[in-house]
Design an enzyme around this catalytic site. Structure first.
Site, PDB file in Angstrom:
ATOM      1  N   TYR A  45      -6.834  -1.292  -9.768  1.00  0.00           N
ATOM      2  CA  TYR A  45      -6.296  -1.978  -8.594  1.00  0.00           C
ATOM      3  C   TYR A  45      -4.788  -2.183  -8.749  1.00  0.00           C
ATOM      4  CZ  TYR A  45      -5.456  -5.078  -4.755  1.00  0.00           C
ATOM      5  OH  TYR A  45      -4.939  -5.615  -3.597  1.00  0.00           O
ATOM      6  N   GLY A 103      -0.842  -9.607  -5.068  1.00  0.00           N
ATOM      7  CA  GLY A 103      -2.022 -10.341  -4.613  1.00  0.00           C
ATOM      8  C   GLY A 103      -3.140 -10.328  -5.652  1.00  0.00           C
ATOM      9  N   THR A 178       6.170  -9.084   4.780  1.00  0.00           N
ATOM     10  CA  THR A 178       5.940  -7.702   4.347  1.00  0.00           C
ATOM     11  C   THR A 178       5.494  -6.889   5.550  1.00  0.00           C
ATOM     12  OG1 THR A 178       5.382  -8.377   2.112  1.00  0.00           O
ATOM     13  CG2 THR A 178       4.559  -6.235   2.822  1.00  0.00           C
ATOM     14  N   ARG A 187      -6.028   4.706  -1.168  1.00  0.00           N
ATOM     15  CA  ARG A 187      -5.832   4.557  -2.622  1.00  0.00           C
ATOM     16  C   ARG A 187      -7.022   5.103  -3.394  1.00  0.00           C
ATOM     17  NH1 ARG A 187      -3.628  -1.681  -2.135  1.00  0.00           N
ATOM     18  NH2 ARG A 187      -1.894  -1.168  -0.750  1.00  0.00           N
ATOM     19  N   HIS A 287       6.428  -0.634  -1.502  1.00  0.00           N
ATOM     20  CA  HIS A 287       5.198  -1.272  -1.967  1.00  0.00           C
ATOM     21  C   HIS A 287       4.683  -0.606  -3.257  1.00  0.00           C
ATOM     22  CE1 HIS A 287       2.322  -4.219   0.030  1.00  0.00           C
ATOM     23  NE2 HIS A 287       1.628  -3.894  -1.033  1.00  0.00           N
ATOM     24  N   ASP A 318      13.131  -3.405  -4.586  1.00  0.00           N
ATOM     25  CA  ASP A 318      11.790  -3.512  -5.159  1.00  0.00           C
ATOM     26  C   ASP A 318      11.192  -2.109  -5.245  1.00  0.00           C
ATOM     27  OD1 ASP A 318       8.944  -5.072  -5.262  1.00  0.00           O
ATOM     28  OD2 ASP A 318       8.789  -3.421  -3.844  1.00  0.00           O
ATOM     29  N   ARG A 342       4.587  -4.521 -11.368  1.00  0.00           N
ATOM     30  CA  ARG A 342       3.411  -4.236 -12.194  1.00  0.00           C
ATOM     31  C   ARG A 342       3.497  -4.674 -13.665  1.00  0.00           C
ATOM     32  NH1 ARG A 342       3.178   0.803  -8.677  1.00  0.00           N
ATOM     33  NH2 ARG A 342       1.114   0.793  -7.711  1.00  0.00           N
TER      34      ARG A 342
HETATM   35  C1  FNR Z   1       1.311  -5.436  -4.712  1.00  0.00           C
HETATM   36  N1  FNR Z   1       2.313  -5.591  -3.760  1.00  0.00           N
HETATM   37  C2  FNR Z   1       2.214  -6.556  -2.802  1.00  0.00           C
HETATM   38  N2  FNR Z   1       3.219  -6.743  -1.904  1.00  0.00           N
HETATM   39  C3  FNR Z   1       3.167  -7.741  -0.989  1.00  0.00           C
HETATM   40  O1  FNR Z   1       4.105  -7.886  -0.201  1.00  0.00           O
HETATM   41  N3  FNR Z   1       2.059  -8.560  -0.961  1.00  0.00           N
HETATM   42  C4  FNR Z   1       1.013  -8.426  -1.802  1.00  0.00           C
HETATM   43  O2  FNR Z   1       0.054  -9.177  -1.752  1.00  0.00           O
HETATM   44  C5  FNR Z   1       1.067  -7.376  -2.744  1.00  0.00           C
HETATM   45  N4  FNR Z   1       0.033  -7.176  -3.612  1.00  0.00           N
HETATM   46  C6  FNR Z   1       0.152  -6.240  -4.619  1.00  0.00           C
HETATM   47  C7  FNR Z   1      -0.870  -6.102  -5.550  1.00  0.00           C
HETATM   48  C8  FNR Z   1      -0.727  -5.203  -6.596  1.00  0.00           C
HETATM   49  C9  FNR Z   1      -1.814  -5.094  -7.617  1.00  0.00           C
HETATM   50  C10 FNR Z   1       0.454  -4.424  -6.712  1.00  0.00           C
HETATM   51  C11 FNR Z   1       0.659  -3.480  -7.862  1.00  0.00           C
HETATM   52  C12 FNR Z   1       1.447  -4.543  -5.777  1.00  0.00           C
HETATM   53  C13 FNR Z   1       3.549  -4.795  -3.868  1.00  0.00           C
HETATM   54  C14 FNR Z   1       4.550  -5.498  -4.785  1.00  0.00           C
HETATM   55  O3  FNR Z   1       5.055  -6.658  -4.184  1.00  0.00           O
HETATM   56  C15 FNR Z   1       5.736  -4.589  -5.094  1.00  0.00           C
HETATM   57  O4  FNR Z   1       6.261  -4.096  -3.897  1.00  0.00           O
HETATM   58  C16 FNR Z   1       5.337  -3.429  -5.995  1.00  0.00           C
HETATM   59  O5  FNR Z   1       4.559  -3.893  -7.077  1.00  0.00           O
HETATM   60  C17 FNR Z   1       6.583  -2.715  -6.506  1.00  0.00           C
HETATM   61  O6  FNR Z   1       6.243  -1.606  -7.251  1.00  0.00           O
HETATM   62  P1  FNR Z   1       6.295  -1.580  -8.859  1.00  0.00           P
HETATM   63  O7  FNR Z   1       7.735  -1.742  -9.263  1.00  0.00           O
HETATM   64  O8  FNR Z   1       5.473  -2.746  -9.321  1.00  0.00           O
HETATM   65  O9  FNR Z   1       5.699  -0.281  -9.216  1.00  0.00           O
END
Ligand code: FNR
Length: 391
Positions: A45, A103, A178, A187, A287, A318, A342
């Site tokens: 996830y 999340g 967002t 996915r 994202h 981001d 991440r």
């Molecule tokens: C996210 N991201 C995300 N963004 C957002 O606006 N609300 C959310 O609830 C979530 N949830 C979420 C869950 C998981 C498991 C991941 C990996 C990502 C996106 C997050 O805010 C961000 O944009 C990304 O994680 C950026 O990419 P990298 O740098 O983590 O690869």
């Protein structure tokens, strides 16, 4: 003054007593360890992105196009002389870093959001709390320091307004809408496991606790399994909103005095529309490649957006930050602060509080050290002149 780089000394001195860190020192190492120790559904996830995951790969590869041009003999960038702090959207941060809204942290640790709130507070950096959190806005807000609320705008305007009001009452310092997730991307890793946490009742605490949402239910979700199932289905029918327009950003402007950022913008015209509608900032993001595969790498979209709206709004970055030098590159290209995603989530899953703290301290120490070694005493030393080559 910054002392993030002291983590380095802490580790080496503890080596004198025969201790070596139990946690990996790099983002890639954290991911590899998480793959080993987490349940496949939880790991995938977090790790998974959309479709062929080209954009996720492009996000990190984009940093390869840039090399820093460090400066020497500047005389004032040693430990104790550096100040990495910044004010962004009225929030003072000890370094230009916020945790990205991620999340369903309950998949990784039962105190997920609370841990991230405590650790970011301790380190003096920002936290973005997701609408899809495993804890409520009120619970997380009670422990967080400087935090912003990330809004997933549902297809019910009263519910959207209720989320914003709750965040404001709970102490959020900005609202981050967002806009790249009106529905979930394709996915494959989650699809292969037929795993969507929300359908298991995870990550919907803010809906289940909301008076506007609850008014739509025939029975309170706590009452029975059936009632919970009905609440989950109601969530599924309300989560996304493909009808959102710039006018809704203007509407949000009327609802709240808090600064507004729009996250998930890649096209300069979209950035312009958001700022015209009253946004104070845009977050250049795809994202983490989880929505549109083959979308442009976020770093490749950054310079044009800075050129388009940078004189009227803050631009944040981001998607793809994995090291301190990545932070330097993103800031040198004009972003005011970055969201880190991440790697700390893997830390949370591997070792709870220690894992989040370690992952964040690694990024901050790496950034602090790289700034000092590049002759940069403050963030104002970061500009295009710090970049040696770009295509
Ligand atoms: C996210 N991201 C995300 N963004 C957002 O606006 N609300 C959310 O609830 C979530 N949830 C979420 C869950 C998981 C498991 C991941 C990996 C990502 C996106 C997050 O805010 C961000 O944009 C990304 O994680 C950026 O990419 P990298 O740098 O983590 O690869």
């Amino acid at each position: 003054m910054s002392s993030f780089a002291d983590y380095q000394h802490e580790i080496y001195f503890s080596g004198l007593a025969g201790n070596v860190p139990s946690l990996p020192m790099t983002a890639a190492g954290l991911e590899a360890r998480a793959r080993e120790v987490l349940e496949p559904a939880a790991f995938n996830y977090v790790a998974g992105s959309a479709s062929a995951e080209r954009t996720a790969a492009a996000n990190t590869a984009a940093f390869e196009k840039y090399r820093l041009l460090p400066r020497m003999l500047r005389g004032a960038s040693g430990p104790g002389a550096r100040d990495l702090s910044i004010e962004v959207l009225g929030t003072r941060l000890a370094a230009p870093v916020l945790t990205a809204p991620v999340g369903v942290l309950g998949l990784l640790h039962e105190r997920g959001e609370a841990i991230v709130a405590e650790v970011t507070r301790e380190l003096g950096i920002g936290m973005e709390l997701s609408t899809a959190a495993s804890t409520t806005i009120e619970e997380a807000g009670a422990v967080a320091g400087d935090w912003w609320y990330q809004l997933y705008w549902p297809n019910d305007v009263e519910l959207a307004r209720s989320f914003v009001e709750r965040a404001e009452k709970s102490g959020a310092k900005a609202i981050v809408v967002t806009v790249d997730t009106p529905s979930l991307g394709w996915r494959p890793r989650d699809l292969e496991l037929a795993h969507l946490p929300f359908l298991h009742g995870k990550g919907i605490a803010n809906y289940l606790s909301d008076p506007v949402f609850r008014a739509k239910l025939a029975a309170p979700p706590e009452e029975s399994e059936d009632a919970l199932r009905m609440a989950i289905l109601t969530w599924a029918g309300m989560f996304g909103n493909h009808a959102l327009r710039p006018a809704d950003i203007a509407r949000l402007r009327d609802w709240t005095e808090l600064p507004i950022a729009v996250k998930g913008v890649l096209h300069p015209d979209d950035a312009r529309q958001c700022v015209d509608a009253g946004a104070d900032a845009v977050v250049v993001s795809n994202h983490g490649g989880r929505q549109v595969d083959s979308a442009v790498a976020a770093l490749d979209a950054l310079p044009t957006i800075v050129a388009t709206v940078g004189d009227r709004a803050d631009v944040l970055f981001d998607s793809g930050i994995r090291s301190g030098s990545d932070v330097m590159i993103a800031l040198s290209l004009g972003s005011k602060a970055v969201l880190y995603g991440r790697p700390w989530a893997y830390g949370l899953g591997i070792a709870g509080r220690d894992g989040v703290r370690h992952a964040l301290r690694c990024l901050l120490a790496d950034f602090d050290a790289a700034m000092g070694l590049s002759g940069c005493a403050t963030l104002s030393d970061l500009s295009r002149t710090m970049i040696s080559s770009f295509r």
